[in-house]
Scaffold this motif. Structure first.
Motif, PDB file in Angstrom:
ATOM      1  N   LEU A 222      33.632  37.405  34.563  1.00 52.81           N
ATOM      2  CA  LEU A 222      33.069  38.570  33.888  1.00 52.81           C
ATOM      3  C   LEU A 222      32.740  39.695  34.868  1.00 52.81           C
ATOM      4  CD1 LEU A 222      30.670  36.873  31.305  1.00 52.81           C
ATOM      5  CD2 LEU A 222      32.893  37.903  30.876  1.00 52.81           C
ATOM      6  N   SER A 223      32.820  39.385  36.173  1.00 52.52           N
ATOM      7  CA  SER A 223      32.572  40.438  37.154  1.00 52.52           C
ATOM      8  C   SER A 223      33.607  41.544  37.053  1.00 52.52           C
ATOM      9  CB  SER A 223      32.576  39.852  38.576  1.00 52.52           C
ATOM     10  OG  SER A 223      33.847  39.305  38.893  1.00 52.52           O
ATOM     11  N   MET A 224      34.754  41.240  36.445  1.00 50.85           N
ATOM     12  CA  MET A 224      35.755  42.279  36.253  1.00 50.85           C
ATOM     13  C   MET A 224      35.230  43.392  35.363  1.00 50.85           C
ATOM     14  SD  MET A 224      38.142  41.503  38.175  1.00 50.85           S
ATOM     15  CE  MET A 224      39.164  42.871  37.642  1.00 50.85           C
ATOM     16  N   VAL A 225      34.275  43.051  34.485  1.00 53.80           N
ATOM     17  CA  VAL A 225      33.651  44.087  33.660  1.00 53.80           C
ATOM     18  C   VAL A 225      32.907  45.071  34.554  1.00 53.80           C
ATOM     19  CG1 VAL A 225      31.977  44.522  31.830  1.00 53.80           C
ATOM     20  CG2 VAL A 225      33.472  42.510  31.705  1.00 53.80           C
ATOM     21  N   ALA A 226      32.226  44.535  35.585  1.00 49.20           N
ATOM     22  CA  ALA A 226      31.524  45.413  36.520  1.00 49.20           C
ATOM     23  C   ALA A 226      32.508  46.284  37.292  1.00 49.20           C
ATOM     24  CB  ALA A 226      30.674  44.584  37.481  1.00 49.20           C
ATOM     25  N   VAL A 227      33.649  45.704  37.690  1.00 54.68           N
ATOM     26  CA  VAL A 227      34.661  46.481  38.407  1.00 54.68           C
ATOM     27  C   VAL A 227      35.167  47.623  37.536  1.00 54.68           C
ATOM     28  CG1 VAL A 227      36.952  46.381  39.447  1.00 54.68           C
ATOM     29  CG2 VAL A 227      35.338  44.519  39.837  1.00 54.68           C
ATOM     30  N   LEU A 228      35.455  47.325  36.271  1.00 56.72           N
ATOM     31  CA  LEU A 228      35.947  48.371  35.363  1.00 56.72           C
ATOM     32  C   LEU A 228      34.878  49.436  35.115  1.00 56.72           C
ATOM     33  CD1 LEU A 228      37.841  46.151  32.749  1.00 56.72           C
ATOM     34  CD2 LEU A 228      38.831  47.546  34.571  1.00 56.72           C
ATOM     35  N   ALA A 229      33.620  49.012  35.007  1.00 58.20           N
ATOM     36  CA  ALA A 229      32.548  49.979  34.762  1.00 58.20           C
ATOM     37  C   ALA A 229      32.377  50.917  35.946  1.00 58.20           C
ATOM     38  CB  ALA A 229      31.243  49.239  34.480  1.00 58.20           C
ATOM     39  N   VAL A 230      32.392  50.361  37.164  1.00 57.80           N
ATOM     40  CA  VAL A 230      32.260  51.203  38.351  1.00 57.80           C
ATOM     41  C   VAL A 230      33.471  52.124  38.475  1.00 57.80           C
ATOM     42  CG1 VAL A 230      32.152  51.184  40.876  1.00 57.80           C
ATOM     43  CG2 VAL A 230      30.791  49.563  39.562  1.00 57.80           C
ATOM     44  N   GLY A 231      34.664  51.602  38.176  1.00 56.14           N
ATOM     45  CA  GLY A 231      35.853  52.453  38.224  1.00 56.14           C
ATOM     46  C   GLY A 231      35.777  53.601  37.239  1.00 56.14           C
TER      47      GLY A 231
ATOM     48  N   SER B 126      39.842  57.763  41.995  1.00 56.18           N
ATOM     49  CA  SER B 126      39.054  56.609  41.557  1.00 56.18           C
ATOM     50  C   SER B 126      39.848  55.313  41.700  1.00 56.18           C
ATOM     51  CB  SER B 126      38.588  56.804  40.116  1.00 56.18           C
ATOM     52  OG  SER B 126      39.686  56.946  39.246  1.00 56.18           O
ATOM     53  N   CYS B 127      41.128  55.332  41.379  1.00 57.24           N
ATOM     54  CA  CYS B 127      41.958  54.126  41.519  1.00 57.24           C
ATOM     55  C   CYS B 127      42.105  53.723  42.980  1.00 57.24           C
ATOM     56  CB  CYS B 127      43.333  54.342  40.893  1.00 57.24           C
ATOM     57  SG  CYS B 127      43.319  54.414  39.089  1.00 57.24           S
ATOM     58  N   MET B 128      42.359  54.691  43.848  1.00 54.09           N
ATOM     59  CA  MET B 128      42.473  54.374  45.264  1.00 54.09           C
ATOM     60  C   MET B 128      41.137  53.906  45.845  1.00 54.09           C
ATOM     61  SD  MET B 128      45.620  54.702  46.320  1.00 54.09           S
ATOM     62  CE  MET B 128      45.970  53.882  44.765  1.00 54.09           C
ATOM     63  N   GLY B 129      40.041  54.513  45.365  1.00 52.37           N
ATOM     64  CA  GLY B 129      38.725  54.074  45.826  1.00 52.37           C
ATOM     65  C   GLY B 129      38.433  52.647  45.412  1.00 52.37           C
ATOM     66  N   MET B 130      38.721  52.290  44.157  1.00 52.27           N
ATOM     67  CA  MET B 130      38.492  50.920  43.703  1.00 52.27           C
ATOM     68  C   MET B 130      39.442  49.948  44.383  1.00 52.27           C
ATOM     69  SD  MET B 130      35.916  51.052  41.811  1.00 52.27           S
ATOM     70  CE  MET B 130      36.000  49.318  41.385  1.00 52.27           C
ATOM     71  N   PHE B 131      40.669  50.396  44.641  1.00 55.95           N
ATOM     72  CA  PHE B 131      41.623  49.569  45.377  1.00 55.95           C
ATOM     73  C   PHE B 131      41.056  49.195  46.740  1.00 55.95           C
ATOM     74  CE2 PHE B 131      45.038  49.438  48.555  1.00 55.95           C
ATOM     75  CZ  PHE B 131      45.858  48.447  48.034  1.00 55.95           C
ATOM     76  N   GLN B 132      40.506  50.162  47.443  1.00 57.95           N
ATOM     77  CA  GLN B 132      39.943  49.917  48.763  1.00 57.95           C
ATOM     78  C   GLN B 132      38.714  49.024  48.688  1.00 57.95           C
ATOM     79  OE1 GLN B 132      37.997  53.366  50.644  1.00 57.95           O
ATOM     80  NE2 GLN B 132      36.382  51.830  50.795  1.00 57.95           N
TER      81      GLN B 132
END
Length: 806
Positions: free
Chosen positions: A312-321, A334-340
């Protein structure tokens, strides 16, 4: 000219501002001069490695971006392939292995396990233990006002037959059930038994037989522990249980067989375990019965729950993205930032395990994801906002992308600003996590190391990867639509050398349409509100100060009220059957009252534990090496008298703590009319008819006494095992154990039990001083007291870490 002269910043600014050939407006000219000074401070006009790196970002941004993506992906793949982020499921890692009581416990267990005298023939129990090794027990517990009714017995029969059928492939070695008495089977289940409903008279006859035998034999009755607590007095049992022992237990097979016996059927679901009962009592309804299951594998639901929560941590990743997209107003950034940010975790794990050789990674380490999401997003914001502010401070005559020369200048200023700011925050946060190094708990210590490495790695990725993202964003995507914009180059802008209506400075940029939502809230809402006054009093600012002060006082007050848990923690959902299992069995089934109280072992003969070969990351692989005390000797009259005197002092240990349930006696020992301790020396002297054996006669006589086993045990409340309490090796006495049944329940929580542990430590230290030289190795051991090392370390480590971090 002035930059070459290396004037101080204020002097340089002043001279450039008043130079006759500068015709820009005041605010624009001053900012251009400040930026020129910042460039001078960075390099003194000489090309440095930083200049070369930034030139690569400006002149070859796509190449740099591709290299950054490939390198990060390659390291992440290497991390996955090498197992760097595989979860380690090891036992014993949360023990404080170097704590004194833990080492004493390991020493005693090692002695009682390994020191078996080859001259002794009384090793049947050890042989039985070897046979039972690797076997597991699956148990079913029944509860009702009266479980022994025709309808209740029929439901029990159907359920137990289904479980045994599921276990046939695993060759069950032992079945314990009361149904054999009711259905007249010596071995349950009988062949072709159809689980018919029994006549009430037959049921009453068997219940009367059980009741008569229970009253006659008491707690020694073989079925006593399978009946409810009040059965001896009333003849009605409100509980019963069934168990089956396997060489291997396939709980999933059992579940598949019995799940349809219940409504709704038992099955795994989203955040749901089939081993979950009703909120009332953690039982399930089965006809007239309430049913509860237990098996050690049920605790694996903790791992299942953690794995599900981790997914469920993927929900946090999507929310921050999503929030990053809203702030940056660019899908690309935003995509490159989350990628990094996301890839910094497996990359850090690779260096953590394969370079620094820290061989432990658990679900606790995975939780660092949430910390890195916040820190990484903040790093992206700092660099992007610095870039935007520098660009906003650049006077533009024609809007568009910056020329490469001006782009390099602005990138250098923004890069230096962001690198300095993020370095300070990353350093302080990393040091705070490194404070976990003081912890004696290996998972806590390694988690701090991994977190610090993730923060540092995220900082390095920001410096080496994001600049190329910003350059591409500025030259191709800025001021275009957020999603799927055109990839064509933006028109080339012109930097104005003089004033004009087209000039745009920082003050203008803060009121334009290009504000982010956060900037709009701050600039147009919060700041004007804080500036409002009533007369000369800033009302809203004062209210904010008072409110935050009140929150601080309230937080400090409630923090001062915090105490460690007073009862065992529940790691599973409240309705899970594994929770409260021990409390349920002890309060429901017939068992001696003293069985709920822990046994305290005092022992002699151990000098220390050799931890040379101990590996923190694989604690279960360690085979304890006990260094024996060569001075230990009981062959003298002085030593034997001292040991007997010690045993006689055990009932006098005072305990007035709430954890001691001594019925008001004020003693640590269990309140009973029987002898509350087992002292082999007293029994040995009684076996010798009151005399003693010393010198060369002592060890042969003691070894002969040891072979008698439980025949010479006089305490009914302490299990007597002479092999474990009188330790011989190669025909020589090497250790001795004296046991006391205490008045403290063996499920006492840390907060309540620590005062009792401290009391025992102080009493033992005092007794050690009174011992002769041959008995100075006095120590004590109890699993419950050893477990407090963990709680004590968590508390002390927390406060030590806070002090270091501050």
């Amino acid at each position: 000219f002035w930059l070459k002269r290396q004037h101080p910043p204020q002097q340089t600014r002043a001279k450039l501002f008043h130079a006759p050939d500068i015709r820009c407006p005041a605010k624009c000219s001053q900012r251009l001069c400040e930026m020129a000074v910042e460039q001078q401070q960075m390099g003194d006009g000489k090309e440095t490695w930083l200049d070369k790196g930034l030139e690569a970002f400006v002149y070859r941004p796509h190449t740099c971006l591709l290299i950054g993506v490939v390198v990060q992906l390659a390291l992440a793949v290497a991390s996955f392939n090498s197992g760097s982020i595989s979860i380690d499921d090891r036992t014993g890692v949360w023990d404080v292995h170097y704590a004194e009581l833990t080492m004493w416990r390991k020493s005693l267990v090692a002695l009682q396990t390994n020191f078996v005298d080859p001259l002794s023939n009384s090793n049947s129990q050890a042989h039985e233990d070897d046979e039972d090794e690797g076997k597991s027990v699956f148990s079913v517990f029944y509860k009702a006002d009266n479980v022994f009714t025709p309808a209740g017995l029929q439901e029990m029969c159907r359920l137990e037959k289904a479980i045994i059928k599921a276990a046939n492939s695993s060759s069950p070695t032992e079945v314990i059930s009361l149904l054999g008495m009711f259905y007249d089977c010596q071995v349950f289940p009988c062949p072709d038994m159809d689980c018919a409903e029994l006549p009430q008279s037959d049921v009453d006859s068997v219940v009367k037989q059980l009741h008569d035998e229970m009253r006659a034999q008491g707690s020694s009755f073989p079925y006593a522990r399978m009946l409810g607590r009040g059965f001896n007095e009333t003849g009605i049992s409100n509980a019963a249980y069934f168990s089956i022992k396997y060489p291997e237990v396939f709980v999933d097979d059992v579940l598949d067989t019995v799940k349809d016996c219940f409504d709704p059927a038992l099955d795994y679901g989203f955040r749901h375990s089939p081993w979950t009962g009703d909120a009332e009592d953690r039982h399930l309804q089965l006809g007239p019965l309430r049913v509860r299951f237990y098996h050690p594998d049920l605790w694996e639901d903790i791992t299942n729950a953690v794995n599900m929560d981790t997914s469920l941590s993927m929900v946090a990743v999507l929310a921050v993205g999503l929030l990053m997209w809203m702030h940056t107003r660019s899908c690309f950034v935003s995509c490159m930032g989350m990628f990094q940010i996301v890839l910094s975790l497996p990359i850090s794990a690779f260096f953590y395990r394969r370079v620094f050789m820290v061989d432990y990674f658990s679900t606790l380490h995975v939780m660092i994801l949430f910390v890195i999401l916040g820190i990484g997003a903040d790093d992206v914001y700092v660099l992007l906002d610095s870039w935007r502010h520098v660009n906003a401070e650049t006077c533009m005559e024609v809007q568009g992308r910056l020329p490469e020369k001006d782009l390099l200048r602005n990138l250098k200023v923004a890069y230096k600003r962001a690198a300095s700011a993020v370095f300070n925050t990353s350093l302080t946060t990393s040091v705070a996590f490194m404070a976990c190094s003081v912890s004696k708990l290996m998972p806590m210590r390694t988690m701090g190391w991994y977190a610090a490495m993730c923060i540092i790695m995220n900082y390095l990725c920001m410096l080496l990867f994001l600049p190329s993202v910003l350059v591409i964003f500025h030259t191709r995507l800025e001021n275009k639509r957020n999603f799927c914009p055109s990839w064509a180059l933006r028109p080339l802008g012109v930097v104005s050398p003089q004033a004009g209506e087209a000039l745009q400075g920082l003050a203008e940029s803060r009121t334009g349409h290009n504000l982010t939502w956060a900037e709009r809230v701050m600039i147009k809402g919060y700041l004007p509100l804080m500036k409002r006054t009533s007369g000369s009093v800033p009302v809203f600012s004062l209210v904010m100060v008072l409110a935050t002060t009140a929150v601080l006082v309230q937080g400090a007050y409630f923090t001062s009220l915090l105490t460690p848990p007073t009862k065992p923690e529940e790691w599973l959902p409240q309705r899970h059957m594994a929770n409260g299992f021990i409390e349920f069995t002890t309060s429901t089934f017939s068992s001696p009252a003293h069985s709920d109280m822990f046994v305290l072992d005092f022992f002699w003969g151990v000098k220390d534990l050799d931890m040379t070969e101990f590996n923190d990351y694989f604690p279960d692989d360690y085979k304890p090496v006990v260094n024996l005390d060569d001075s230990f000797d009981l062959s003298t009259q002085e030593a034997q008298d001292a040991l007997v005197k010690f045993c006689q002092a055990l009932p006098t240990i005072a305990c007035k703590e709430d954890a001691c349930k001594n019925s008001g006696s004020g003693k640590l020992m269990y309140a009973t009319a029987d002898k509350p301790y087992d002292c082999f020396m007293e029994e040995f002297h009684a076996w010798l008819n009151g005399s003693s054996a010393t010198g060369a006669d002592f060890e042969p006589k003691l070894l002969e006494f040891r072979k008698l086993g439980q025949a010479q045990c006089s305490s009914p409340v302490v299990q007597c095992n002479r092999e474990e309490r009188i330790g011989f090796k190669d025909g020589a006495l090497r250790f001795g154990v004296v046991s006391l049944r205490t008045s403290m329940p063996d499920q006492t929580a840390f907060q309540a039990g620590m005062p009792v542990r401290n009391l025992i430590i102080a009493w033992t230290d005092k007794q050690r001083e009174l011992m002769p030289a041959s008995l100075k190795s006095l120590k004590f051991s109890a699993l419950l007291l050893t477990s407090y090392d963990n709680g004590e370390e968590l508390l002390s480590g927390f406060f030590q870490g806070c002090i270091i971090a501050l």
